[in-house]
Design an enzyme around this catalytic site. Structure first.
Site, PDB file in Angstrom:
ATOM      1  N   GLU A 146       0.842  -1.194   0.000  1.00 21.29           N
ATOM      2  CA  GLU A 146       0.000   0.000   0.000  1.00 21.29           C
ATOM      3  C   GLU A 146       0.884   1.253   0.000  1.00 21.29           C
ATOM      4  O   GLU A 146       1.889   1.310   0.691  1.00 21.29           O
ATOM      5  CB  GLU A 146      -0.880  -0.013   1.241  1.00 21.29           C
TER       6      GLU A 146
ATOM      7  N   CYS B 215      -5.366  -3.071   2.627  1.00 23.13           N
ATOM      8  CA  CYS B 215      -5.104  -2.999   4.058  1.00 23.13           C
ATOM      9  C   CYS B 215      -6.342  -3.158   4.947  1.00 23.13           C
ATOM     10  O   CYS B 215      -6.796  -4.266   5.184  1.00 23.13           O
ATOM     11  CB  CYS B 215      -4.362  -1.698   4.368  1.00 23.13           C
TER      12      CYS B 215
ATOM     13  N   LYS C  91      -9.762   2.395  -2.218  1.00 21.45           N
ATOM     14  CA  LYS C  91      -9.930   1.753  -0.916  1.00 21.45           C
ATOM     15  C   LYS C  91     -11.315   2.043  -0.344  1.00 21.45           C
ATOM     16  O   LYS C  91     -11.716   3.198  -0.188  1.00 21.45           O
ATOM     17  CB  LYS C  91      -8.849   2.261   0.034  1.00 21.45           C
TER      18      LYS C  91
END
Length: 258
Positions: A43, A143, A109
């Site tokens: 990331e 994540c 995300k």
């Protein structure tokens, strides 16, 4: 489906230094002596996980996108990882799926890390990405998404491999090491988590713990507490055999996310 050869980069990231990170990753990848189908980077691989979006965001035709395009072409493989992208007045933690021919897909995300005030700087995505590579259906996420199994549910076997690119701190590494195998078993898919290593600019330590887990929970690859670049294969027949023997996905609940 063919077996898929994958290269993961668990690297030290130089804090908020785009040029140095791209140079270092290029150097590390130059040491890969075998062909690969896919390179997975962490990331925010060009900056580290930072809230300094105003200074570090790039447009979709910026230097990091060009670097990804050049690297994918040079290595003749897909390159993926996330970076900070600006569009208008908004900033995104955006994963790029860059193909060797320069075409790409992206995923923003979905779950922004409120504890780190990511939700105050970035705009959340609302669309899951499923891409295909050599017959494999692949779902890449970022994540914090790992903590939300409803978002990651493998509805109607829509993917065969889940990828999580991350900056996941060592202080919660037990969660990382628990949740990745859980996602693999419950979704009957390979799951690969690629994390960074070392201290970031906020003195937060990252132990790496990058891993690949097969659909039965077996560890294919695991590396804690050091930089690592590693190439391995995942087996298509193992995936299909597991699903034939244990057809659990067909019994899953059906639902929609609003």
């Amino acid at each position: 489906m063919n077996n898929l050869k994958i290269t993961t980069y668990q690297g030290y990231l130089f804090w908020e230094n785009i040029d140095k990170n791209l140079q270092n990753i290029s150097l590390r990848l130059s040491g890969v002596r075998t062909s690969t189908d896919l390179v997975i980077l962490p990331e925010m691989f060009n900056t580290g996980f930072t809230m300094n979006a105003e200074k570090l965001a790039e447009p979709m035709d910026g230097k990091t996108m060009q670097w990804m395009k050049d690297t994918a072409q040079k290595m003749n493989c897909v390159v993926t990882g996330s970076l900070i992208i600006s569009e208008g007045e908004k900033y995104y933690n955006r994963l790029i799926w860059m193909r060797p021919d320069g075409t790409y897909e992206h995923y923003d995300k979905r779950h922004l890390f409120g504890l780190g005030k990511e939700d105050e700087k970035y705009t959340a995505g609302n669309k899951k990405l499923i891409v295909e590579l050599l017959g494999w259906k692949i779902c890449p996420v970022i994540c914090y998404d790992l903590r939300f199994p409803v978002w990651l549910r493998n509805v109607k076997a829509e993917y065969d491999l889940m990828i999580i690119v991350a900056n996941w701190p060592e202080r919660r590494s037990l969660h990382w090491r628990t949740l990745i195998p859980a996602r693999a078993v419950e979704n009957q898919a390979y799951v690969i988590g690629v994390n960074r290593f070392g201290y970031d600019g906020n003195e937060v330590y990252h132990s790496g713990d990058s891993m690949c887990i097969d659909p039965n929970g077996k560890v294919i690859y695991y590396k804690p507490n050091e930089e690592d670049i590693y190439t391995f294969s995942i087996n298509a027949e193992e995936l299909l055999k597991t699903r034939r023997a244990l057809p659990f996905l067909k019994d899953a609940d059906s639902f929609n996310i609003e």
